[in-house]
Design an enzyme around this catalytic site. Structure first.
Site, PDB file in Angstrom:
ATOM      1  N   HIS A 100       0.756  -1.174   0.145  1.00  0.00           N
ATOM      2  CA  HIS A 100       0.085   0.099  -0.074  1.00  0.00           C
ATOM      3  C   HIS A 100       1.058   1.308  -0.246  1.00  0.00           C
ATOM      4  O   HIS A 100       1.880   1.214   0.597  1.00  0.00           O
ATOM      5  CB  HIS A 100      -0.942   0.006   1.317  1.00  0.00           C
ATOM      6  N   HIS A 102       0.882   5.247   1.197  1.00  0.00           N
ATOM      7  CA  HIS A 102      -0.029   6.177   1.917  1.00  0.00           C
ATOM      8  C   HIS A 102       0.009   7.628   1.411  1.00  0.00           C
ATOM      9  O   HIS A 102       1.072   8.102   0.603  1.00  0.00           O
ATOM     10  CB  HIS A 102       0.808   6.515   3.386  1.00  0.00           C
TER      11      HIS A 102
END
Ligand code: 5GP
Ligand code: ZN
Length: 134
Positions: A100, A102
């Site tokens: 992922h 951010h």
């Protein structure tokens, strides 16, 4: 999709989330424990534990998604800056083992901390590192 991976379930809609953007390959959600107002996460729908496992094509597209979402967040929330942060491995602070990115909007005098103490680069270390790419 990997069993027992929370981000696989969120990315694929099995667990509901505050979704900012979705296409065939990605879902962008609000972080549950935001570092700042607008902290979002870009999740590929196909499981890859980290950057090292991420297919090139996904890596390429992820940055384009990041760029678009970053622009909307920065403008819409009147942020003064924005950090992209991407952790790989527990030593680097990764807590969810599904790749992922951010997106952390930044504001004057916010309490976000994405900094480090500048160190020193010895000639020996510099040589060692440069040699990896020759
Ligand atoms: P990491 O430390 O792995 O780079 O970041 C994991 C992030 O995921 C953390 O910022 C944490 O707040 C967020 N997070 C963990 N579980 C959930 C969840 O179930 N939903 C959402 N939206 N965010 C989560
Ligand atoms: Zn996963």
């Amino acid at each position: 999709m990997q069993n027992d991976c929370i981000f696989c379930k969120i990315a694929n809609g099995e667990i509901p989330s505050a979704t900012l953007y979705e296409d065939e390959e990605f879902r962008v959600i609000l972080d549950l424990g935001p570092a700042s107002k607008g902290h979002a996460l870009i999740l590929p729908k196909k499981h890859a534990a980290n950057l090292f496992e991420l297919p090139d094509e996904t890596a390429e597209k992820a940055l384009i998604v990041a760029k678009r979402i970053a622009g909307v967040l920065k403008e819409g929330l009147h942020a003064e800056g924005l950090n992209l942060v991407q952790n790989n491995g527990a030593a680097a602070g990764q807590t969810v083992e599904h790749f992922h990115i951010h997106l952390i909007p930044r504001y004057q005098n916010d309490t976000v901390n994405v900094t480090w103490q500048p160190g020193e680069l010895s000639e020996e270390e510099k040589g060692e590192i440069l040699k990896l790419f020759r």
